[in-house]
Scaffold this motif. Structure first.
Motif, PDB file in Angstrom:
ATOM      1  N   GLN A   1      55.130  54.353  48.071  1.00  0.00           N
ATOM      2  CA  GLN A   1      53.915  54.014  48.830  1.00  0.00           C
ATOM      3  C   GLN A   1      53.793  54.897  50.076  1.00  0.00           C
ATOM      4  N   ASP A   2      52.587  55.335  50.353  1.00  0.00           N
ATOM      5  CA  ASP A   2      52.320  56.117  51.565  1.00  0.00           C
ATOM      6  C   ASP A   2      52.089  55.136  52.726  1.00  0.00           C
ATOM      7  N   CYS A   3      52.984  55.110  53.672  1.00  0.00           N
ATOM      8  CA  CYS A   3      52.893  54.159  54.791  1.00  0.00           C
ATOM      9  C   CYS A   3      52.317  54.800  56.045  1.00  0.00           C
ATOM     10  N   THR A   4      51.683  55.971  55.886  1.00  0.00           N
ATOM     11  CA  THR A   4      51.155  56.679  57.063  1.00  0.00           C
ATOM     12  C   THR A   4      50.210  55.782  57.860  1.00  0.00           C
ATOM     13  N   ALA A   5      49.242  55.175  57.169  1.00  0.00           N
ATOM     14  CA  ALA A   5      48.232  54.392  57.894  1.00  0.00           C
ATOM     15  C   ALA A   5      48.878  53.213  58.609  1.00  0.00           C
ATOM     16  N   ALA A   6      49.833  52.554  57.940  1.00  0.00           N
ATOM     17  CA  ALA A   6      50.473  51.377  58.556  1.00  0.00           C
ATOM     18  C   ALA A   6      51.272  51.777  59.795  1.00  0.00           C
ATOM     19  N   ILE A   7      51.995  52.886  59.718  1.00  0.00           N
ATOM     20  CA  ILE A   7      52.801  53.321  60.868  1.00  0.00           C
ATOM     21  C   ILE A   7      51.877  53.747  62.016  1.00  0.00           C
ATOM     22  N   GLU A   8      50.864  54.527  61.679  1.00  0.00           N
ATOM     23  CA  GLU A   8      49.979  55.011  62.755  1.00  0.00           C
ATOM     24  C   GLU A   8      49.203  53.858  63.391  1.00  0.00           C
ATOM     25  N   ALA A   9      48.855  52.845  62.605  1.00  0.00           N
ATOM     26  CA  ALA A   9      48.150  51.687  63.180  1.00  0.00           C
ATOM     27  C   ALA A   9      49.056  50.936  64.152  1.00  0.00           C
ATOM     28  N   GLN A  10      50.343  50.829  63.814  1.00  0.00           N
ATOM     29  CA  GLN A  10      51.275  50.150  64.729  1.00  0.00           C
ATOM     30  C   GLN A  10      51.375  50.913  66.054  1.00  0.00           C
ATOM     31  N   ILE A  11      51.427  52.238  65.983  1.00  0.00           N
ATOM     32  CA  ILE A  11      51.547  53.019  67.231  1.00  0.00           C
ATOM     33  C   ILE A  11      50.244  52.909  68.038  1.00  0.00           C
ATOM     34  N   GLU A  12      49.141  53.026  67.321  1.00  0.00           N
ATOM     35  CA  GLU A  12      47.816  52.928  67.970  1.00  0.00           C
ATOM     36  C   GLU A  12      47.664  51.579  68.693  1.00  0.00           C
ATOM     37  N   ARG A  13      48.253  50.553  68.112  1.00  0.00           N
ATOM     38  CA  ARG A  13      48.147  49.209  68.701  1.00  0.00           C
ATOM     39  C   ARG A  13      48.735  49.180  70.123  1.00  0.00           C
ATOM     40  N   PHE A  14      49.798  49.938  70.342  1.00  0.00           N
ATOM     41  CA  PHE A  14      50.442  49.925  71.670  1.00  0.00           C
ATOM     42  C   PHE A  14      50.084  51.170  72.482  1.00  0.00           C
ATOM     43  N   ALA A  15      49.506  52.172  71.836  1.00  0.00           N
ATOM     44  CA  ALA A  15      49.133  53.416  72.529  1.00  0.00           C
ATOM     45  C   ALA A  15      47.754  53.845  72.026  1.00  0.00           C
ATOM     46  N   PRO A  16      46.691  53.139  72.484  1.00  0.00           N
ATOM     47  CA  PRO A  16      45.346  53.466  71.974  1.00  0.00           C
ATOM     48  C   PRO A  16      45.011  54.930  72.241  1.00  0.00           C
ATOM     49  N   GLY A  17      44.467  55.580  71.236  1.00  0.00           N
ATOM     50  CA  GLY A  17      44.147  57.006  71.368  1.00  0.00           C
ATOM     51  C   GLY A  17      45.179  57.898  70.691  1.00  0.00           C
ATOM     52  N   PHE A  18      46.259  57.295  70.157  1.00  0.00           N
ATOM     53  CA  PHE A  18      47.329  58.088  69.518  1.00  0.00           C
ATOM     54  C   PHE A  18      46.783  58.973  68.402  1.00  0.00           C
ATOM     55  N   ARG A  19      45.949  58.381  67.546  1.00  0.00           N
ATOM     56  CA  ARG A  19      45.479  59.145  66.366  1.00  0.00           C
ATOM     57  C   ARG A  19      44.704  60.398  66.785  1.00  0.00           C
ATOM     58  N   ASP A  20      44.029  60.302  67.930  1.00  0.00           N
ATOM     59  CA  ASP A  20      43.227  61.452  68.384  1.00  0.00           C
ATOM     60  C   ASP A  20      44.103  62.631  68.799  1.00  0.00           C
ATOM     61  N   CYS A  21      45.384  62.376  69.019  1.00  0.00           N
ATOM     62  CA  CYS A  21      46.288  63.466  69.466  1.00  0.00           C
ATOM     63  C   CYS A  21      46.912  64.215  68.292  1.00  0.00           C
ATOM     64  N   ILE A  22      46.705  63.727  67.067  1.00  0.00           N
ATOM     65  CA  ILE A  22      47.444  64.306  65.931  1.00  0.00           C
ATOM     66  C   ILE A  22      46.843  65.651  65.510  1.00  0.00           C
ATOM     67  N   LEU A  23      47.676  66.689  65.571  1.00  0.00           N
ATOM     68  CA  LEU A  23      47.257  68.020  65.106  1.00  0.00           C
ATOM     69  C   LEU A  23      47.666  68.216  63.648  1.00  0.00           C
ATOM     70  N   ALA A  24      48.834  67.714  63.302  1.00  0.00           N
ATOM     71  CA  ALA A  24      49.340  67.855  61.920  1.00  0.00           C
ATOM     72  C   ALA A  24      50.438  66.823  61.724  1.00  0.00           C
ATOM     73  N   ARG A  25      50.668  66.459  60.484  1.00  0.00           N
ATOM     74  CA  ARG A  25      51.759  65.517  60.190  1.00  0.00           C
ATOM     75  C   ARG A  25      52.521  65.965  58.947  1.00  0.00           C
ATOM     76  N   HIS A  26      53.785  65.545  58.887  1.00  0.00           N
ATOM     77  CA  HIS A  26      54.603  65.785  57.701  1.00  0.00           C
ATOM     78  C   HIS A  26      55.128  64.426  57.259  1.00  0.00           C
ATOM     79  N   ARG A  27      55.080  64.134  55.961  1.00  0.00           N
ATOM     80  CA  ARG A  27      55.559  62.824  55.508  1.00  0.00           C
ATOM     81  C   ARG A  27      56.623  62.965  54.418  1.00  0.00           C
ATOM     82  N   PHE A  28      57.478  61.955  54.386  1.00  0.00           N
ATOM     83  CA  PHE A  28      58.545  61.870  53.384  1.00  0.00           C
ATOM     84  C   PHE A  28      58.514  60.466  52.808  1.00  0.00           C
ATOM     85  N   ASN A  29      58.215  60.303  51.506  1.00  0.00           N
ATOM     86  CA  ASN A  29      58.490  58.982  50.933  1.00  0.00           C
ATOM     87  C   ASN A  29      59.950  58.996  50.456  1.00  0.00           C
TER      88      ASN A  29
END
Ligand SMILES: Cc1cc2nc3c(=O)[nH]c(=O)nc-3n(C[C@H](O)[C@H](O)[C@H](O)COP(=O)(O)OP(=O)(O)OC[C@H]3O[C@@H](n4cnc5c(N)ncnc54)[C@H](O)[C@@H]3O)c2cc1C
Length: 478
Positions: free
Chosen positions: A370-398
């Motif tokens: 399962q791709d948990c990108t959205a769930a992880i980023e939502a948790q960070i956004e919850r405590f640091a609003p505006g986090f998603r706007d700072c993302i230039l690139a991401r790398h993921r590992f399932n």
């Protein structure tokens, strides 16, 4: 490469290096084989996202390297290793504005917990103060403790569940901070041994800090490699080990591998009963991992969160307990417990000027795709609003991608096997010396042996210590 070695070590993780360095330092001729094109196992750093960004592929935070009775004795600073400390070791946000924290000072951490100040101090003080004695007894195989009273004190707390110990606390801050520490165990917080993991991580945080390696965790691997080579040790990269016949002549073979990998190797001549024990070895849960290149620091508003290298993102204890329980039942948590590090805030070498890196993972069922990108980023956004706007690139590992990257992470399990009560010290076999295999010349040294996962090298140290005594009549001790 020579025609003959005293010992060949397979796998250049922290445990492979610990074993190789200990044996080489005793005058043996050793060879370290590595399948990948660089050394390090779980200590590598790479430019996973954009040019100019350096990401810790696996381990990022190194309290266990400092707390390790073996690694702490090696002159790794002479080989380029230095650690970087953030003002706070750990922050645990409870809302956008509020966070609990852990810093080097147990006193200031406890004082910030108000009504729980005394309970926190009572829990940690004995182990913070007496860490060197405790480390000897807990970071190795089961044996007669050198400090039985201290071990009994540790056992009486550590062999409870995280949830049981949490009942000592009244405040949401103390409960959450404790739950986050226990959550590293990758078990439900109701499991016995989660308290032991929380106690160890909290105690070493107060005693040594939770530092980053300057330049990336690869610096730990590079320093180990340089020191090993300075002793005369040889390293062979790009050499996957599949059959003992491919190796030069040797007296001892040390495998920095987990049971599933060992079972797939040809020519090891392991007894059927021992192979059955390896087949019965249990993995824990897996992880889903993300690395980001960011245009700005993570926009935490709480000042502890801004100034901590590591963050536990999961809210209150009940939420973390729910997330970890779901994962252990084979389900994904919608609001996972996220372990996050913001390295470039404290080590600017990790990103181009003004830009930043971040590293995070959450626990998922073993083998999950399962791709948990959205769930992880939502948790960070919850405590640091505006986090998603700072993302230039991401790398993921399932979990599958992580295992393809490093076969020791079976099904995405980063601890080399579940670390529950029945497998914490009897990993991977029921023996007081589980480093020995049924073949007298072959030893296991990975995190699938005691004391388990983490960059501390103590599995490798003990495996090599026993092999030195068995084959070369050399006794070493710390
Ligand atoms: C995302 C993530 C985050 C983590 N965070 C932390 C952290 O912050 N702090 C911490 O202390 N720990 C952390 N860990 C855990 C830590 O990385 C591991 O517990 C540790 O690296 C295990 O060490 P090891 O020596 O047993 O094996 P590994 O480090 O896994 O090394 C095994 C090596 O053996 C090689 N190998 C395997 N099979 C073969 C073969 N057949 N032939 C040749 N070579 C082979 C592999 O390529 C690898 O290089 C993290 C792990 C992950 C994945």
């Amino acid at each position: 490469m020579l025609d003959r070695y005293d010992a060949i070590i397979v796998g250049s993780g922290p445990n492979g290096f610990a074993a190789a360095i200990l044996m080489q330092s005793q005058g043996l001729k050793t060879l370290l084989l590595e399948a990948a094109d660089s050394v390090g196992g779980g200590m590598r750093s790479k430019s996973l996202t954009l040019p100019g960004f350096t990401h810790d592929v696996c381990a990022a935070i190194h309290p266990m390297a400092l707390a390790s009775p073996y690694f702490s004795r090696l002159p790794l600073q002479d080989y380029g290793l230095s650690y970087t400390y953030a003002p706070y070791e750990l922050a645990h946000p409870l809302s956008v504005k509020e966070a609990a924290f852990l810093d080097r000072s147990m006193e200031s951490t406890a004082a910030a917990l108000g009504k729980d100040s005394q309970a926190y101090t009572d829990l940690f003080a004995p182990f913070v103060q007496q860490w060197p004695k405790l480390a000897h007894d807990i970071l190795g195989p089961l044996r007669m403790p050198r400090h039985p009273l201290l071990m009994a004190q540790f056992g009486s707390k550590g062999l409870q569940s995280g949830t049981q110990i949490a009942s000592r606390f009244q405040t949401r801050e103390a409960k959450a901070l404790w739950a986050g520490l226990c959550g590293h165990g990758m078990l439900p917080l109701s499991s016995l041994t989660t308290a032991a993991i929380g106690l160890v991580l909290g105690s070493v945080g107060h005693r040594f800090g939770w530092p980053l390696a300057q330049g990336g965790s690869q610096s730990v691997a590079n320093a180990l490699a340089a020191y090993y080579q300075s002793l005369g040790g040889e390293i062979l990269l790009n050499t996957p080990f599949t059959d003992r016949k491919q190796l030069p002549d040797h007296q001892v073979l040390m495998l920095n591998m987990t049971p599933k990998q060992v079972l797939a190797i040809d020519g090891l001549d392991l007894r059927p009963g021992y192979r059955r024990q390896l087949e019965a070895y249990r993995q824990g849960v897996g992880i889903f991992k993300l690395d980001w290149a960011l245009s700005a620091p993570i926009p935490f508003q709480n000042s502890y969160a801004q100034q901590a290298a590591t963050l536990h993102i999961g809210g209150e204890m009940a939420e973390i307990a729910r997330a970890e329980a779901l994962v252990s039942q084979g389900k994904h948590a919608e609001q996972p417990f996220v372990l996050l590090s913001q390295q470039s805030q404290f080590d600017p070498s990790r990103a181009p000027k003004g830009q930043h890196t971040a590293w995070a993972y959450c626990h998922v069922p073993l083998g999950s795709t399962q791709d948990c990108t959205a769930a992880i980023e939502a948790q960070i956004e919850r405590f640091a609003p505006g986090f998603r706007d700072c993302i230039l690139a991401r790398h993921r590992f399932n979990t599958h991608e992580l295992e393809a990257y490093n076969p020791n992470y079976v099904g995405g399990d980063i601890n080399g096997g579940i670390m529950d009560l029945t497998q914490l010290y009897t990993r991977p076999s029921f023996s007081l010396t589980p480093y020995r295999t049924s073949n007298r010349s072959i030893y296991l040294s990975s995190s699938a042996t005691p004391p388990g996962g983490g960059v501390h090298g103590m599995c490798g140290y003990h495996a090599a210590r026993i092999a030195l005594e068995d084959h070369f009549h050399i006794k070493v001790s710390l």
